[in-house]
Design a protein around this motif. Structure first.
Motif, PDB file in Angstrom:
ATOM      1  N   MET A   1      32.466  55.301  42.975  1.00  0.00           N
ATOM      2  CA  MET A   1      33.059  54.417  43.945  1.00  0.00           C
ATOM      3  C   MET A   1      33.902  53.405  43.179  1.00  0.00           C
ATOM      4  O   MET A   1      33.391  52.599  42.438  1.00  0.00           O
ATOM      5  CB  MET A   1      31.954  53.734  44.744  1.00  0.00           C
ATOM      6  CG  MET A   1      32.432  52.716  45.721  1.00  0.00           C
ATOM      7  SD  MET A   1      31.092  52.024  46.702  1.00  0.00           S
ATOM      8  CE  MET A   1      30.992  53.262  47.959  1.00  0.00           C
ATOM      9  N   HIS A   2      35.174  53.486  43.325  1.00  0.00           N
ATOM     10  CA  HIS A   2      36.102  52.585  42.660  1.00  0.00           C
ATOM     11  C   HIS A   2      36.954  51.898  43.714  1.00  0.00           C
ATOM     12  O   HIS A   2      37.268  52.464  44.746  1.00  0.00           O
ATOM     13  CB  HIS A   2      37.039  53.354  41.721  1.00  0.00           C
ATOM     14  CG  HIS A   2      36.347  53.994  40.578  1.00  0.00           C
ATOM     15  ND1 HIS A   2      36.009  53.312  39.453  1.00  0.00           N
ATOM     16  CD2 HIS A   2      35.932  55.263  40.394  1.00  0.00           C
ATOM     17  CE1 HIS A   2      35.422  54.136  38.606  1.00  0.00           C
ATOM     18  NE2 HIS A   2      35.355  55.329  39.170  1.00  0.00           N
ATOM     19  N   SER A   3      37.315  50.678  43.449  1.00  0.00           N
ATOM     20  CA  SER A   3      38.267  49.999  44.326  1.00  0.00           C
ATOM     21  C   SER A   3      39.115  49.064  43.468  1.00  0.00           C
ATOM     22  O   SER A   3      38.678  48.595  42.430  1.00  0.00           O
ATOM     23  CB  SER A   3      37.543  49.227  45.425  1.00  0.00           C
ATOM     24  OG  SER A   3      36.715  48.236  44.865  1.00  0.00           O
ATOM     25  N   GLU A   4      40.326  48.843  43.931  1.00  0.00           N
ATOM     26  CA  GLU A   4      41.212  47.949  43.205  1.00  0.00           C
ATOM     27  C   GLU A   4      40.952  46.520  43.650  1.00  0.00           C
ATOM     28  O   GLU A   4      40.708  46.255  44.816  1.00  0.00           O
ATOM     29  CB  GLU A   4      42.663  48.332  43.455  1.00  0.00           C
ATOM     30  CG  GLU A   4      43.023  49.656  42.820  1.00  0.00           C
ATOM     31  CD  GLU A   4      44.500  49.946  42.894  1.00  0.00           C
ATOM     32  OE1 GLU A   4      45.285  49.002  43.038  1.00  0.00           O
ATOM     33  OE2 GLU A   4      44.856  51.126  42.796  1.00  0.00           O
ATOM     34  N   LEU A   5      40.992  45.620  42.724  1.00  0.00           N
ATOM     35  CA  LEU A   5      40.783  44.205  43.004  1.00  0.00           C
ATOM     36  C   LEU A   5      42.123  43.567  43.341  1.00  0.00           C
ATOM     37  O   LEU A   5      43.171  44.063  42.957  1.00  0.00           O
ATOM     38  CB  LEU A   5      40.143  43.551  41.787  1.00  0.00           C
ATOM     39  CG  LEU A   5      38.835  44.216  41.318  1.00  0.00           C
ATOM     40  CD1 LEU A   5      38.384  43.625  39.997  1.00  0.00           C
ATOM     41  CD2 LEU A   5      37.753  44.073  42.357  1.00  0.00           C
ATOM     42  N   SER A   6      42.108  42.449  44.043  1.00  0.00           N
ATOM     43  CA  SER A   6      43.374  41.871  44.499  1.00  0.00           C
ATOM     44  C   SER A   6      43.722  40.526  43.882  1.00  0.00           C
ATOM     45  O   SER A   6      44.755  39.975  44.190  1.00  0.00           O
ATOM     46  CB  SER A   6      43.351  41.744  46.024  1.00  0.00           C
ATOM     47  OG  SER A   6      42.302  40.896  46.421  1.00  0.00           O
ATOM     48  N   GLY A   7      42.871  39.990  43.017  1.00  0.00           N
ATOM     49  CA  GLY A   7      43.192  38.727  42.363  1.00  0.00           C
ATOM     50  C   GLY A   7      44.314  38.887  41.352  1.00  0.00           C
ATOM     51  O   GLY A   7      44.621  39.990  40.903  1.00  0.00           O
ATOM     52  N   VAL A   8      44.952  37.796  40.975  1.00  0.00           N
ATOM     53  CA  VAL A   8      46.101  37.829  40.071  1.00  0.00           C
ATOM     54  C   VAL A   8      45.737  38.510  38.744  1.00  0.00           C
ATOM     55  O   VAL A   8      46.437  39.408  38.292  1.00  0.00           O
ATOM     56  CB  VAL A   8      46.632  36.400  39.810  1.00  0.00           C
ATOM     57  CG1 VAL A   8      47.714  36.407  38.751  1.00  0.00           C
ATOM     58  CG2 VAL A   8      47.147  35.796  41.097  1.00  0.00           C
ATOM     59  N   VAL A   9      44.646  38.117  38.128  1.00  0.00           N
ATOM     60  CA  VAL A   9      44.237  38.704  36.857  1.00  0.00           C
ATOM     61  C   VAL A   9      43.413  39.969  37.100  1.00  0.00           C
ATOM     62  O   VAL A   9      43.599  40.973  36.420  1.00  0.00           O
ATOM     63  CB  VAL A   9      43.429  37.686  36.020  1.00  0.00           C
ATOM     64  CG1 VAL A   9      42.868  38.330  34.771  1.00  0.00           C
ATOM     65  CG2 VAL A   9      44.288  36.490  35.677  1.00  0.00           C
ATOM     66  N   SER A  10      42.531  39.929  38.088  1.00  0.00           N
ATOM     67  CA  SER A  10      41.610  41.049  38.298  1.00  0.00           C
ATOM     68  C   SER A  10      42.291  42.316  38.794  1.00  0.00           C
ATOM     69  O   SER A  10      41.747  43.402  38.640  1.00  0.00           O
ATOM     70  CB  SER A  10      40.495  40.647  39.266  1.00  0.00           C
ATOM     71  OG  SER A  10      41.031  40.273  40.513  1.00  0.00           O
ATOM     72  N   ARG A  11      43.483  42.221  39.357  1.00  0.00           N
ATOM     73  CA  ARG A  11      44.136  43.448  39.833  1.00  0.00           C
ATOM     74  C   ARG A  11      44.550  44.368  38.690  1.00  0.00           C
ATOM     75  O   ARG A  11      44.933  45.492  38.907  1.00  0.00           O
ATOM     76  CB  ARG A  11      45.284  43.144  40.779  1.00  0.00           C
ATOM     77  CG  ARG A  11      46.537  42.641  40.162  1.00  0.00           C
ATOM     78  CD  ARG A  11      47.611  42.436  41.208  1.00  0.00           C
ATOM     79  NE  ARG A  11      47.322  41.219  41.933  1.00  0.00           N
ATOM     80  CZ  ARG A  11      48.219  40.392  42.432  1.00  0.00           C
ATOM     81  NH1 ARG A  11      49.487  40.682  42.337  1.00  0.00           N
ATOM     82  NH2 ARG A  11      47.870  39.305  43.043  1.00  0.00           N
ATOM     83  N   ARG A  12      44.419  43.888  37.476  1.00  0.00           N
ATOM     84  CA  ARG A  12      44.679  44.739  36.307  1.00  0.00           C
ATOM     85  C   ARG A  12      43.489  45.655  36.015  1.00  0.00           C
ATOM     86  O   ARG A  12      43.564  46.506  35.148  1.00  0.00           O
ATOM     87  CB  ARG A  12      44.950  43.876  35.082  1.00  0.00           C
ATOM     88  CG  ARG A  12      46.160  43.006  35.224  1.00  0.00           C
ATOM     89  CD  ARG A  12      46.369  42.170  33.982  1.00  0.00           C
ATOM     90  NE  ARG A  12      47.249  41.061  34.300  1.00  0.00           N
ATOM     91  CZ  ARG A  12      47.197  39.866  33.727  1.00  0.00           C
ATOM     92  NH1 ARG A  12      46.306  39.620  32.797  1.00  0.00           N
ATOM     93  NH2 ARG A  12      48.028  38.919  34.086  1.00  0.00           N
TER      94      ARG A  12
END
Length: 66
Positions: A1-12
């Motif tokens: 289970m993977h999901s992309e993060l949406s914060g400025v740094v965390s979206r990396r």
């Protein structure tokens, strides 16, 4: 289970919530989900599964209780 993060740094990064995946079972004695692993993200997955059910329901009467 993977999901992309949406914060400025965390979206990396990619969020991985697979710890203990496949080792969950419903424990009748506890009347709850449990994991055979000492450390697991089972509770996190169950929380978001339930949250998704609540968000997807058109009406409160459609929501399974218990």
């Amino acid at each position: 289970m993977h999901s992309e993060l949406s914060g400025v740094v965390s979206r990396r990064s990619v969020l991985n919530t697979q710890m203990g995946l496949g080792h969950e079972r419903f424990d009748e004695g506890l009347n709850a989900w449990a994991s055979d692993y000492r450390m697991s993200e089972s509770n996190h997955r169950q929380f978001y599964r339930r949250w998704a059910e609540l968000m997807a329901a058109e009406k409160w009467a459609e929501v399974k209780h218990g």
